[in-house]
Write a protein that holds these residues in place. Structure first.
Motif, PDB file in Angstrom:
ATOM      1  N   UNK A   1      45.507  53.818  25.392  1.00 25.76           N
ATOM      2  CA  UNK A   1      45.353  52.598  26.149  1.00 25.76           C
ATOM      3  C   UNK A   1      45.115  52.944  27.624  1.00 25.76           C
ATOM      4  N   UNK A   2      44.122  52.333  28.213  1.00 19.33           N
ATOM      5  CA  UNK A   2      43.795  52.563  29.617  1.00 19.33           C
ATOM      6  C   UNK A   2      44.647  51.627  30.464  1.00 19.33           C
ATOM      7  N   UNK A   3      45.310  52.212  31.445  1.00 18.27           N
ATOM      8  CA  UNK A   3      46.136  51.400  32.328  1.00 18.27           C
ATOM      9  C   UNK A   3      45.278  50.922  33.493  1.00 18.27           C
ATOM     10  N   UNK A   4      45.228  49.611  33.679  1.00 21.49           N
ATOM     11  CA  UNK A   4      44.409  49.025  34.735  1.00 21.49           C
ATOM     12  C   UNK A   4      45.269  48.730  35.942  1.00 21.49           C
ATOM     13  N   UNK A   5      44.838  49.179  37.088  1.00 19.37           N
ATOM     14  CA  UNK A   5      45.529  48.876  38.325  1.00 19.37           C
ATOM     15  C   UNK A   5      44.579  48.063  39.204  1.00 19.37           C
ATOM     16  N   UNK A   6      45.017  46.863  39.556  1.00 19.32           N
ATOM     17  CA  UNK A   6      44.173  46.007  40.375  1.00 19.32           C
ATOM     18  C   UNK A   6      43.931  46.626  41.745  1.00 19.32           C
ATOM     19  N   UNK A   7      42.719  46.498  42.200  1.00 24.58           N
ATOM     20  CA  UNK A   7      42.407  46.933  43.558  1.00 24.58           C
ATOM     21  C   UNK A   7      42.769  45.806  44.521  1.00 24.58           C
ATOM     22  N   UNK A   8      42.793  46.129  45.786  1.00 32.13           N
ATOM     23  CA  UNK A   8      43.073  45.112  46.802  1.00 32.13           C
ATOM     24  C   UNK A   8      42.055  43.980  46.711  1.00 32.13           C
ATOM     25  N   UNK A   9      40.792  44.329  46.498  1.00 35.62           N
ATOM     26  CA  UNK A   9      39.749  43.313  46.406  1.00 35.62           C
ATOM     27  C   UNK A   9      40.003  42.375  45.231  1.00 35.62           C
ATOM     28  N   UNK A  10      40.418  42.924  44.090  1.00 36.00           N
ATOM     29  CA  UNK A  10      40.737  42.092  42.928  1.00 36.00           C
ATOM     30  C   UNK A  10      41.889  41.138  43.232  1.00 36.00           C
ATOM     31  N   UNK A  11      42.921  41.657  43.880  1.00 33.64           N
ATOM     32  CA  UNK A  11      44.078  40.807  44.212  1.00 33.64           C
ATOM     33  C   UNK A  11      43.681  39.707  45.189  1.00 33.64           C
ATOM     34  N   UNK A  12      42.821  40.052  46.150  1.00 30.95           N
ATOM     35  CA  UNK A  12      42.386  39.050  47.132  1.00 30.95           C
ATOM     36  C   UNK A  12      41.617  37.924  46.446  1.00 30.95           C
ATOM     37  N   UNK A  13      40.609  38.286  45.652  1.00 28.56           N
ATOM     38  CA  UNK A  13      39.822  37.251  44.982  1.00 28.56           C
ATOM     39  C   UNK A  13      40.666  36.454  43.992  1.00 28.56           C
ATOM     40  N   UNK A  14      41.579  37.112  43.307  1.00 25.89           N
ATOM     41  CA  UNK A  14      42.447  36.412  42.367  1.00 25.89           C
ATOM     42  C   UNK A  14      43.315  35.389  43.103  1.00 25.89           C
ATOM     43  N   UNK A  15      43.871  35.805  44.225  1.00 25.21           N
ATOM     44  CA  UNK A  15      44.708  34.899  45.007  1.00 25.21           C
ATOM     45  C   UNK A  15      43.895  33.731  45.559  1.00 25.21           C
ATOM     46  N   UNK A  16      42.676  33.996  45.986  1.00 26.66           N
ATOM     47  CA  UNK A  16      41.827  32.951  46.566  1.00 26.66           C
ATOM     48  C   UNK A  16      41.207  32.036  45.517  1.00 26.66           C
ATOM     49  N   UNK A  17      41.332  32.379  44.250  1.00 29.17           N
ATOM     50  CA  UNK A  17      40.692  31.593  43.191  1.00 29.17           C
ATOM     51  C   UNK A  17      41.376  30.258  42.945  1.00 29.17           C
ATOM     52  N   UNK A  18      42.578  30.089  43.440  1.00 29.91           N
ATOM     53  CA  UNK A  18      43.335  28.858  43.185  1.00 29.91           C
ATOM     54  C   UNK A  18      43.274  27.919  44.389  1.00 29.91           C
ATOM     55  N   UNK A  19      42.940  26.644  44.160  1.00 28.74           N
ATOM     56  CA  UNK A  19      42.825  25.707  45.297  1.00 28.74           C
ATOM     57  C   UNK A  19      44.144  25.477  46.033  1.00 28.74           C
ATOM     58  N   UNK A  20      45.261  25.520  45.348  1.00 29.29           N
ATOM     59  CA  UNK A  20      46.551  25.345  46.026  1.00 29.29           C
ATOM     60  C   UNK A  20      46.808  26.505  46.971  1.00 29.29           C
ATOM     61  N   UNK A  21      46.506  27.718  46.522  1.00 28.67           N
ATOM     62  CA  UNK A  21      46.714  28.877  47.397  1.00 28.67           C
ATOM     63  C   UNK A  21      45.774  28.839  48.592  1.00 28.67           C
ATOM     64  N   UNK A  22      44.539  28.390  48.368  1.00 26.46           N
ATOM     65  CA  UNK A  22      43.616  28.263  49.508  1.00 26.46           C
ATOM     66  C   UNK A  22      44.130  27.219  50.499  1.00 26.46           C
ATOM     67  N   UNK A  23      44.706  26.139  49.988  1.00 29.11           N
ATOM     68  CA  UNK A  23      45.264  25.102  50.864  1.00 29.11           C
ATOM     69  C   UNK A  23      46.467  25.639  51.641  1.00 29.11           C
ATOM     70  N   UNK A  24      47.291  26.443  50.987  1.00 27.70           N
ATOM     71  CA  UNK A  24      48.427  27.055  51.685  1.00 27.70           C
ATOM     72  C   UNK A  24      47.931  27.961  52.815  1.00 27.70           C
ATOM     73  N   UNK A  25      46.910  28.750  52.536  1.00 32.98           N
ATOM     74  CA  UNK A  25      46.345  29.626  53.573  1.00 32.98           C
ATOM     75  C   UNK A  25      45.749  28.815  54.721  1.00 32.98           C
ATOM     76  N   UNK A  26      45.094  27.703  54.396  1.00 29.45           N
ATOM     77  CA  UNK A  26      44.507  26.850  55.438  1.00 29.45           C
ATOM     78  C   UNK A  26      45.598  26.286  56.340  1.00 29.45           C
ATOM     79  N   UNK A  27      46.720  25.911  55.752  1.00 31.37           N
ATOM     80  CA  UNK A  27      47.833  25.406  56.567  1.00 31.37           C
ATOM     81  C   UNK A  27      48.366  26.515  57.475  1.00 31.37           C
ATOM     82  N   UNK A  28      48.456  27.724  56.945  1.00 30.57           N
ATOM     83  CA  UNK A  28      48.953  28.836  57.757  1.00 30.57           C
ATOM     84  C   UNK A  28      47.958  29.243  58.837  1.00 30.57           C
TER      85      UNK A  28
END
Length: 123
Positions: A1-28
């Protein structure tokens, strides 16, 4: 089994994919720092649900949290978005070149047909 480790870019896009998280970032982005309860206030969801979104943003490095007494404050950290912007810029150049080539081809065909579509094959 290949172990997958997310890159920073993957984590960034994953986090930004949700509208609630984007709204939280906009407030910040609009405030220097907000407490978790201040961030959660306008959202129609439970505080634990907001905390889960903040965990994703924190894991992606998009926010930093500091605790003073019983209050946890969050701040925007836009640094991880720089890598995402660089990745997107490559594709912006790609599509700009493609669209410029399409525009040039259409202009050539218009010139070949003459004014008001003369010499064209009709529709």
């Amino acid at each position: 089994m290949v172990k997958f480790q997310e890159t920073q870019l993957d984590r960034t896009f994953s986090a930004l994919s949700d509208p609630t998280r984007r709204a939280l970032l906009a407030r910040l982005e609009a405030e220097d720092a907000l407490s978790v309860s201040e961030l959660a206030q306008p959202f129609a969801m439970s505080l634990p649900a907001v905390m889960k979104h903040l965990d994703v943003l924190s894991d992606a490095g998009l926010i930093t949290r500091t605790k003073t007494g019983r209050t946890v404050s969050c701040r925007l950290n836009a640094d991880p978005m720089e890598e995402a912007m660089g990745w997107l810029a490559r594709y912006q150049r790609f599509w700009t070149q493609r669209l410029d080539a399409l525009e040039a081809m259409l202009n050539e065909r218009r010139q070949e047909r003459g004014p008001a579509g003369e010499g064209g094959g009709g529709a």
